[in-house]
Design a protein around this motif. Structure first.
Motif, short mmCIF file in Angstrom:
data_model
loop_
_atom_site.label_atom_id
_atom_site.label_comp_id
_atom_site.label_asym_id
_atom_site.label_seq_id
_atom_site.Cartn_x
_atom_site.Cartn_y
_atom_site.Cartn_z
N ASP A 85 0.83 -1.21 0.00
CA ASP A 85 0.00 0.00 0.00
C ASP A 85 0.86 1.25 0.00
O ASP A 85 0.44 2.30 -0.50
CB ASP A 85 -0.91 0.01 1.23
CG ASP A 85 -1.88 -1.16 1.23
OD1 ASP A 85 -2.67 -1.26 0.27
OD2 ASP A 85 -1.84 -1.97 2.18
N VAL A 86 2.04 1.15 0.59
CA VAL A 86 2.99 2.26 0.62
C VAL A 86 4.39 1.67 0.75
O VAL A 86 4.57 0.59 1.32
CB VAL A 86 2.68 3.22 1.80
CG1 VAL A 86 2.87 2.53 3.14
CG2 VAL A 86 3.51 4.49 1.73
N ARG A 108 2.34 1.87 -8.95
CA ARG A 108 1.47 3.02 -8.63
C ARG A 108 1.24 3.11 -7.12
O ARG A 108 0.12 3.21 -6.62
CB ARG A 108 0.14 2.89 -9.38
CG ARG A 108 0.29 2.90 -10.90
CD ARG A 108 -1.05 2.74 -11.60
NE ARG A 108 -1.95 3.86 -11.30
CZ ARG A 108 -1.93 5.03 -11.94
NH1 ARG A 108 -1.04 5.26 -12.89
NH2 ARG A 108 -2.79 5.98 -11.62
N THR A 109 2.36 3.06 -6.40
CA THR A 109 2.36 3.09 -4.93
C THR A 109 3.10 4.33 -4.45
O THR A 109 4.13 4.69 -5.02
CB THR A 109 3.07 1.83 -4.39
OG1 THR A 109 2.43 0.67 -4.88
CG2 THR A 109 3.07 1.81 -2.87
N PRO A 110 2.61 5.02 -3.43
CA PRO A 110 3.33 6.19 -2.91
C PRO A 110 4.64 5.82 -2.23
O PRO A 110 4.77 4.73 -1.67
CB PRO A 110 2.34 6.82 -1.93
CG PRO A 110 1.42 5.72 -1.54
CD PRO A 110 1.32 4.81 -2.73
N LEU A 111 5.59 6.75 -2.28
CA LEU A 111 6.92 6.54 -1.71
C LEU A 111 7.17 7.56 -0.61
O LEU A 111 7.07 8.77 -0.81
CB LEU A 111 7.99 6.69 -2.80
CG LEU A 111 9.44 6.48 -2.35
CD1 LEU A 111 9.68 5.03 -1.95
CD2 LEU A 111 10.41 6.89 -3.47
N GLU A 344 -1.54 7.66 4.94
CA GLU A 344 -2.89 7.90 4.43
C GLU A 344 -2.93 9.16 3.58
O GLU A 344 -3.62 9.22 2.57
CB GLU A 344 -3.88 7.99 5.59
CG GLU A 344 -4.09 6.65 6.31
CD GLU A 344 -4.93 6.77 7.56
OE1 GLU A 344 -5.12 7.93 8.04
OE2 GLU A 344 -5.41 5.73 8.07
N ARG A 345 -2.15 10.16 3.98
CA ARG A 345 -2.11 11.41 3.23
C ARG A 345 -1.50 11.21 1.84
O ARG A 345 -2.07 11.68 0.83
CB ARG A 345 -1.31 12.45 4.01
CG ARG A 345 -1.28 13.82 3.36
CD ARG A 345 -0.73 14.86 4.32
NE ARG A 345 0.66 14.61 4.70
CZ ARG A 345 1.04 14.20 5.90
NH1 ARG A 345 0.14 13.97 6.85
NH2 ARG A 345 2.33 14.00 6.18
N VAL A 346 -0.38 10.49 1.76
CA VAL A 346 0.23 10.29 0.44
C VAL A 346 -0.59 9.33 -0.42
O VAL A 346 -0.59 9.44 -1.65
CB VAL A 346 1.69 9.78 0.57
CG1 VAL A 346 2.58 10.84 1.19
CG2 VAL A 346 1.79 8.48 1.34
N GLN A 347 -1.32 8.40 0.22
CA GLN A 347 -2.22 7.54 -0.55
C GLN A 347 -3.34 8.35 -1.17
O GLN A 347 -3.70 8.15 -2.34
CB GLN A 347 -2.81 6.46 0.35
CG GLN A 347 -1.84 5.34 0.69
CD GLN A 347 -2.46 4.30 1.62
OE1 GLN A 347 -3.15 4.65 2.58
NE2 GLN A 347 -2.22 3.04 1.35
N PHE A 353 -3.70 12.23 -7.95
CA PHE A 353 -2.77 12.68 -8.98
C PHE A 353 -1.95 11.55 -9.61
O PHE A 353 -1.14 11.80 -10.48
CB PHE A 353 -1.80 13.72 -8.39
CG PHE A 353 -2.52 14.86 -7.74
CD1 PHE A 353 -3.22 15.77 -8.50
CD2 PHE A 353 -2.47 15.04 -6.35
CE1 PHE A 353 -3.88 16.83 -7.90
CE2 PHE A 353 -3.13 16.09 -5.74
CZ PHE A 353 -3.83 16.99 -6.53
N GLY A 354 -2.12 10.31 -9.09
CA GLY A 354 -1.29 9.22 -9.57
C GLY A 354 -1.63 8.78 -10.98
O GLY A 354 -2.66 9.13 -11.53
#
Length: 354
Positions: A85-86, A108-111, A344-347, A353-354
């Motif tokens: 998820d992250v 397509r995962t936040p870093l 949760e914020r970056v998700q 925007f992803g």
């Protein structure tokens, strides 16, 4: 939540501020029931690709810590295969951030990048590139946040999350032998224990005892210095101590002295303040120690040995405590919540925007 943690080296290879902070993160998440996977160099003795310890799954993408290139080549595919998820990546070594970034783009995962301010393997340009590659950057203090911004990180993307303490553990440990002043740090070239010793020498005519916790290459020098200053009989060098032994010392002491010249986050000071100590911090440009005492009644910021001595005297007039619940904000549960909120914020941002 499934979290992929990228750290080529771990505490199983070598303990450092960087690897210990990553290990703490993994334990915090695991203790809360999250599915934690650490991508690293293999540290276990056999040739298994995966090992588990205390609920954390380790993926050995390289046979040892000398195989960095192999690790970087395999990391993007491993992230894609895991489908986290992250992804949370350590900034050391910085080139692993680029490989992790590629993996998160594929999946397509936040870093999220963790940087404790240290510059290890890699050039300055590698760290600048790494700090710009993440969706969010986490630092342990405002000091390191400033360093990150100076290297190009967007200030809006940098979150300060301190090293955690354990309030319940503090309450469970009884105070130890009393001392007016306690100091705790590795006794190396950056310890600057001489500031404390010179301040205490100015108070030679007063009734006090001091405890020095920690060991290192400068210990003998400091013990000799105590003798030269004629305070050796009142300064107890106890060497290394585990966490419970440190808590016992802090709960029994009145003042904790923080004088190190380099300190991205004063972890021992946080524990000591929660144990009721009055914090006396000598300001240094590369130390975040002052951040924990500014604006607090039970805290003093100094700039010289004479000011340090005066602060110790003034601190002695404050009430003795063996616990201060105002530092519950640094408790493990609150620190974990801050990490989850960042994820949760970056998700949410990636979803938009992803």
């Amino acid at each position: 939540m499934r979290v992929g943690v990228v750290s080529f080296r771990t505490v199983h290879h070598r303990r450092s501020e960087t690897t210990e902070r990553i290990q703490t993160l993994a334990e915090l998440l695991c203790d809360d029931g999250h599915d934690v996977h650490v991508f690293c160099a293999r540290w276990w003795p056999d040739d298994r690709d995966v090992a588990a310890e205390e609920g954390i799954t380790y993926h050995g993408l390289a046979p040892d810590r000398d195989s960095g290139r192999s690790f970087l080549l395999r990391l993007p595919v491993a992230i894609r295969k895991l489908g986290p998820d992250v992804v949370h990546v350590g900034a050391n070594p910085p080139k692993q951030v680029g490989a992790a970034s590629l993996g998160t783009k594929l999946s397509r995962t936040p870093l999220v990048l963790e940087w404790d301010g240290s510059i290890g393997d890699g050039a300055e340009t590698d760290y600048k590139r790494a700090l710009r590659a993440a969706d969010a950057v986490i630092t342990p203090s405002q000091l390191v946040r400033t360093w990150a911004r100076e290297r190009g990180a967007d200030g809006d993307d940098v979150t300060v999350i301190p090293d955690p303490i354990d309030v319940d553990r503090i309450r469970a440990v009884d105070p130890g032998e009393p001392a007016e002043v306690v100091y705790a740090r590795q006794l190396d070239d950056g310890a600057n224990l001489e500031s404390v010793m010179l301040a205490l020498a100015e108070l030679r005519d007063r009734d006090w005892t001091a405890t020095v916790i920690g060991d290192g290459p400068r210990r003998e020098d400091y013990e000799s210095m105590a003798g030269d200053l004629r305070i050796a009989d009142r300064v107890d060098f106890v060497g290394e101590a585990d966490r419970d032994e440190r808590i016992a010392s802090y709960r029994a002491a009145h003042v904790f002295a923080q004088t190190a010249e380099y300190c991205p986050f004063p972890t021992e000071l946080a524990w000591a303040l929660a144990c009721g100590c009055v914090g006396v911090v000598e300001y240094h440009v590369d130390s975040a120690g002052h951040e924990l005492v500014e604006g607090r009644e039970r805290g003093f910021r100094t700039t010289s040995e004479s000011e340090l001595a005066d602060a110790i005297i003034e601190a002695g007039e404050l009430e003795s405590l063996d616990f201060d619940d105002s530092f519950a904000e640094f408790d493990r549960e609150n620190v974990r919540r801050q990490y989850i909120e960042c994820y949760e914020r970056v998700q949410d941002q990636r979803g938009l925007f992803g």
